[in-house]
Design a protein around this motif. Structure first.
Motif, PDB file in Angstrom:
ATOM      1  N   ALA A  31       0.907  -1.244  -0.033  1.00 54.49           N
ATOM      2  CA  ALA A  31      -0.063   0.043  -0.096  1.00 54.49           C
ATOM      3  C   ALA A  31       0.639   1.205   0.013  1.00 54.49           C
ATOM      4  O   ALA A  31       0.662   2.025   0.612  1.00 54.49           O
ATOM      5  CB  ALA A  31      -1.009  -0.048   0.991  1.00 54.49           C
ATOM      6  N   HIS A  32       2.025   1.371  -0.942  1.00 55.08           N
ATOM      7  CA  HIS A  32       2.796   2.400  -1.012  1.00 55.08           C
ATOM      8  C   HIS A  32       2.338   3.410  -2.070  1.00 55.08           C
ATOM      9  O   HIS A  32       1.991   2.917  -3.037  1.00 55.08           O
ATOM     10  CB  HIS A  32       4.084   2.024  -1.087  1.00 55.08           C
ATOM     11  CG  HIS A  32       4.810   1.306   0.104  1.00 55.08           C
ATOM     12  ND1 HIS A  32       5.516   0.022   0.096  1.00 55.08           N
ATOM     13  CD2 HIS A  32       4.761   1.614   1.307  1.00 55.08           C
ATOM     14  CE1 HIS A  32       5.981  -0.231   1.158  1.00 55.08           C
ATOM     15  NE2 HIS A  32       5.533   0.687   2.028  1.00 55.08           N
ATOM     16  N   ALA A  61      13.103  -0.079  11.719  1.00 55.94           N
ATOM     17  CA  ALA A  61      11.793   0.371  10.875  1.00 55.94           C
ATOM     18  C   ALA A  61      10.961  -0.346  10.211  1.00 55.94           C
ATOM     19  O   ALA A  61      10.083  -0.067   9.824  1.00 55.94           O
ATOM     20  CB  ALA A  61      12.322   1.765  10.380  1.00 55.94           C
ATOM     21  N   ARG A  62      11.573  -1.700   9.787  1.00 60.64           N
ATOM     22  CA  ARG A  62      10.984  -2.524   8.846  1.00 60.64           C
ATOM     23  C   ARG A  62       9.657  -3.125   9.503  1.00 60.64           C
ATOM     24  O   ARG A  62       8.858  -3.488   8.872  1.00 60.64           O
ATOM     25  CB  ARG A  62      11.805  -3.445   8.491  1.00 60.64           C
ATOM     26  CG  ARG A  62      11.543  -4.356   7.409  1.00 60.64           C
ATOM     27  CD  ARG A  62      12.359  -5.459   6.799  1.00 60.64           C
ATOM     28  NE  ARG A  62      13.740  -4.724   6.618  1.00 60.64           N
ATOM     29  CZ  ARG A  62      14.254  -4.197   5.799  1.00 60.64           C
ATOM     30  NH1 ARG A  62      13.573  -3.890   4.877  1.00 60.64           N
ATOM     31  NH2 ARG A  62      15.454  -3.665   5.930  1.00 60.64           N
ATOM     32  N   SER A  63       9.513  -3.217  10.784  1.00 67.74           N
ATOM     33  CA  SER A  63       8.344  -3.833  11.430  1.00 67.74           C
ATOM     34  C   SER A  63       7.204  -3.043  11.203  1.00 67.74           C
ATOM     35  O   SER A  63       7.214  -1.881  10.930  1.00 67.74           O
ATOM     36  CB  SER A  63       8.914  -4.210  12.987  1.00 67.74           C
ATOM     37  OG  SER A  63       8.391  -2.825  13.577  1.00 67.74           O
ATOM     38  N   ASP A  64       6.098  -4.091  11.370  1.00 70.74           N
ATOM     39  CA  ASP A  64       4.659  -3.027  11.169  1.00 70.74           C
ATOM     40  C   ASP A  64       4.478  -2.206  12.072  1.00 70.74           C
ATOM     41  O   ASP A  64       4.171  -0.942  11.989  1.00 70.74           O
ATOM     42  CB  ASP A  64       3.721  -4.298  10.753  1.00 70.74           C
ATOM     43  CG  ASP A  64       3.721  -5.174   9.839  1.00 70.74           C
ATOM     44  OD1 ASP A  64       4.473  -4.759   8.795  1.00 70.74           O
ATOM     45  OD2 ASP A  64       3.249  -6.077   9.767  1.00 70.74           O
ATOM     46  N   THR A 104      13.435   9.653  10.672  1.00 64.56           N
ATOM     47  CA  THR A 104      14.683   8.975  10.331  1.00 64.56           C
ATOM     48  C   THR A 104      14.258   7.441  10.564  1.00 64.56           C
ATOM     49  O   THR A 104      13.945   7.183  11.654  1.00 64.56           O
ATOM     50  CB  THR A 104      16.022   9.459  10.996  1.00 64.56           C
ATOM     51  OG1 THR A 104      16.357  10.912  10.696  1.00 64.56           O
ATOM     52  CG2 THR A 104      17.070   8.709  10.603  1.00 64.56           C
ATOM     53  N   LEU A 105      14.451   6.547   9.403  1.00 69.10           N
ATOM     54  CA  LEU A 105      14.233   5.361   9.740  1.00 69.10           C
ATOM     55  C   LEU A 105      15.312   4.558   9.427  1.00 69.10           C
ATOM     56  O   LEU A 105      16.107   4.787   8.517  1.00 69.10           O
ATOM     57  CB  LEU A 105      13.282   4.774   8.418  1.00 69.10           C
ATOM     58  CG  LEU A 105      11.922   5.639   8.211  1.00 69.10           C
ATOM     59  CD1 LEU A 105      11.220   4.919   7.109  1.00 69.10           C
ATOM     60  CD2 LEU A 105      10.984   5.655   9.428  1.00 69.10           C
ATOM     61  N   ALA A 132       8.899   2.715   1.051  1.00 69.72           N
ATOM     62  CA  ALA A 132       8.045   2.987   2.247  1.00 69.72           C
ATOM     63  C   ALA A 132       8.352   4.741   2.571  1.00 69.72           C
ATOM     64  O   ALA A 132       7.539   5.375   2.939  1.00 69.72           O
ATOM     65  CB  ALA A 132       8.674   2.350   3.601  1.00 69.72           C
ATOM     66  N   ALA A 133       9.352   5.096   2.331  1.00 65.65           N
ATOM     67  CA  ALA A 133       9.944   6.352   2.757  1.00 65.65           C
ATOM     68  C   ALA A 133       9.247   7.344   1.713  1.00 65.65           C
ATOM     69  O   ALA A 133       8.920   8.366   2.050  1.00 65.65           O
ATOM     70  CB  ALA A 133      11.787   6.657   2.469  1.00 65.65           C
TER      71      ALA A 133
END
Lengths: 440, 243
Positions: free
Chosen positions: A61-62, B10-13, B30-31, B42-43
């Motif tokens: 969902a990105h 940061a990868r975890s849900d 910052t991830l 994602a970023a």
């Protein structure tokens, strides 16, 4: 085992639900057996249910790119329409086509080729899709558009996920000046009057709610809601400084399943009558916020529970223009006589559309809900006979009970679509409970 | 006011849900994660939705020798969220000392050393918030997940002590016990719906806890009651139960 039932909670389907996070995981699932992609589970029946492997695409969902000049959004298929609106309406963009709920994914909107209250003017959602990326039976991801893999593109729009798994898409949003709709509500005493309003309307949006239990002279009495996006100049002075700010609606829940007895012909008739009279008083022009105008039911989470534990079926068909008057009258008469029927019966005018397997065609589309029981299922079979006799066809995103034979008779494209699925090696790889029921 | 928020693991849900909650509130993110390049989509997603830019930093929770330098290189955030964790497979790990060690390290040793480094920097500055995502599993050791649970128990105790140490130094410490959450980590488990939060709920709960200066939160309130009961069962009885 997960509950894979659709929004109507009929039929009940259970099975394996996976949540892939990328093409590789979709591919791995496909290697194990037939799969179907599922978005937010808002199709009504069994379109997004495959007991062997249903893919919950909300894990992908990105939003990947947005061009602020053209309004083209590139996104993964699991992005929710609700998020698209929340992100882009404040910047002056709105979906060019929206269904009656914002709680759907982009992939689901493409697979069902959804339409809105503006189909006559703007076409279905597919018209605003630049391209899709589809993972095929060989595990290869192909980009498809009008100019590239155009047959795949055409079949994927409205293809109910049966051409492969839609992973990404690029869609065009529409410029708007505010988050408000200039609504003009008209009261139509009968079906002829309602159709006359549709035929002469110049607004972008038009939809009619009508009382499907009205009989005799009341047959087809309705409230026709015309609408256009309001410009800044249309807003009261106090709202012009922040034209995209609209009141936040409070969400309510339906806490329990309603008992079957709660919905009977008397309560429904009383409700519909009351709704009609209360709203008829609001006739005329008004400003309505986008959320209330497009998504009145989204404010009531789990509204499907009011139909009780046995679930409900939505019946939506489109009749060709020339047969609409006679066909609608026959459908409405049969429903009114049966005393069954729903809180919400919705009528819309669709414009012309050529497509491989999408629902819309020029004419009128009627949608109603029925709590499921044996008598209703046989009523729906009778409605099918009327629909077929008038050259109409069914909206598969709403269907949960249509027979293979009725589909083949209603829509000559079904046989061609099924034949293509066999030849292209899609059958057996991408399959839903619905596609198996309908022999697609 | 825009604050800088660093999210570790940061990868975890749950971490991503925190990123969305804080991003939506207008904060700069910052991830940090292993193979952080794979978080590019994602970023970008966070940037499109909430504006601003999202920084990515390569980070390995188990590389404890690098933690002090990692924290020193991070332009000191207003909020640091440690969502590092590894559930493991209790049954298999019982007979696998390397796997047991990884679970203990990923849930306790790595996070503790890392947050100690941030704590020192924040203490020197005299401000900041440290959020540790711990677990209800740390509230009492159970046969089915005591390796993970004991590491989380250690982490919970660490956060408690850190909060005590920094309470008068302008630095706040939040302990988060999410309870069951429908994430990738728990995808294979059959979790009861009423007790299971969506990741987004955890993100909003963490944001709220930071804003309101809460010390220890359970994401769904029912978990405070459940764990209160479980903690109070006498050991003599508890050892014979299977819960």
């Amino acid at each position: 085992m997960a509950d894979l039932s659709g929004w109507g909670r009929y039929p009940r389907v259970e099975g394996r639900l996976l949540r892939p996070r990328g093409a590789a995981e979709v591919r791995a699932a496909l290697a194990e057996g037939p799969v179907i992609a599922r978005g937010n589970g808002r199709s009504y029946g069994d379109s997004a249910a495959q007991p062997a492997g249903t893919l919950d695409m909300r894990g992908m969902a990105h939003m990947l790119d947005f061009d602020g000049r053209t309004g083209v959004l590139t996104a993964e298929a699991g992005v929710m329409l609700e998020d698209v609106i929340a992100t882009f309406l404040p910047r002056g963009w709105f979906p060019a086509v929206t269904p009656g709920t914002k709680l759907v994914t982009l992939g689901g909107m493409i697979a069902a080729d959804v339409h809105g209250k503006n189909h006559r003017r703007d076409g279905s959602f597919g018209r605003h899709v630049d391209w899709v990326e589809v993972l095929g039976p060989d595990g290869v991801v192909r980009r498809a558009s009008c100019s590239e893999n155009s047959e795949l593109f055409g079949r994927t729009l409205g293809g109910m996920g049966l051409t492969g798994v839609i992973l990404r898409c690029a869609i065009r949003l529409m410029r708007v000046e505010s988050g408000w709709i200039r609504q003009d509500m008209r009261v139509a005493p009968d079906l002829d009057a309602a159709m006359e309003i549709f035929e002469t309307a110049e607004s972008r949006y038009a939809v009619a709610w009508f009382d499907c239990l009205g009989q005799g002279a009341d047959l087809g009495r309705s409230l026709v809601m015309l609408g256009d996006h309001a410009d800044v100049a249309d807003l009261p002075a106090a709202r012009r400084a922040a034209p995209f700010v609209t009141p936040r609606r409070r969400r309510k829940r339906v806490p329990v399943d309603a008992p079957a007895i709660a919905l009977n012909r008397h309560t429904l008739r009383a409700f519909n009558s009351l709704y009609f009279r209360v709203n008829a008083r609001k006739a005329g022009p008004s400003l309505v916020d986008w959320d209330s105008y497009f998504y009145p039911l989204d404010a009531i989470l789990d509204w499907n529970r009011i139909y009780g534990r046995r679930g409900f079926a939505q019946y939506q068909v489109v009749l060709p223009l020339e047969a609409s008057r006679g066909g609608l009258a026959a459908l409405l008469r049969t429903i009114a006589t049966s005393g069954r029927g729903s809180f919400l019966a919705v009528l819309k005018r669709l414009g012309p559309q050529e497509s491989a397997f999408s629902f819309p065609m020029e004419g009128y589309t009627l949608a109603l809900d029925f709590p499921v029981d044996p008598a209703v299922l046989s009523l729906l079979d009778r409605l099918d006979d009327i629909t077929l006799a008038h050259g109409g066809r069914h909206y598969l995103a709403k269907d949960s009970r249509l027979s293979r034979e009725a589909l083949r008779k209603a829509d000559p494209r079904a046989a061609a679509f099924a034949a293509h699925r066999r030849e292209a090696g899609l059958a057996g790889r991408f399959a839903s409970a619905q596609s198996e029921r309908l022999g697609l | 006011m825009t604050q800088k928020v660093t999210i570790l693991g940061a990868r975890s849900d749950i971490a991503m849900a925190c990123a969305h909650a804080f991003g939506q509130a207008g904060h700069a993110l910052t991830l940090a994660a292993r193979d952080v390049g794979t978080l590019g989509d994602a970023a970008r997603d966070l940037e499109i939705r909430y504006g601003g830019t999202v920084a990515l930093r390569e980070f390995d929770a188990l590389a404890i020798d690098d933690h002090a330098a990692f924290a020193a290189d991070d332009v000191l955030p207003d909020v640091v969220i440690c969502a590092v964790g590894l559930l493991g497979d209790q049954k298999a790990d019982e007979a696998d000392s390397a796997a047991t060690r990884d679970v203990l390290r990923a849930n306790f040793e790595g996070p503790a050393i890392l947050l100690n480094a941030y704590a020192a920097l924040m203490e020197a500055r005299g401000s900041g918030t440290i959020v540790g995502i711990s677990s209800v599993a740390g509230d009492r050791g159970r046969a089915t997940n005591y390796i993970y649970g004991s590491a989380k128990a250690g982490f919970t105790a660490f956060l408690s002590g850190l909060r005590n140490r920094l309470a008068r130094k302008g630095v706040h410490v939040v302990t988060v016990k999410p309870g069951f959450v429908a994430t990738r980590m728990t995808q294979h488990l059959d979790l009861p719906g009423a007790l299971t939060a969506e990741p987004a709920e955890v993100g909003h709960a963490v944001l709220k806890a930071v804003v309101k200066g809460r010390d220890v939160i359970y994401v769904r309130a029912v978990w405070r009651i459940i764990m209160g009961l479980i903690r109070n069962i006498p050991e003599r009885v508890f050892k014979k139960l299977s819960i």
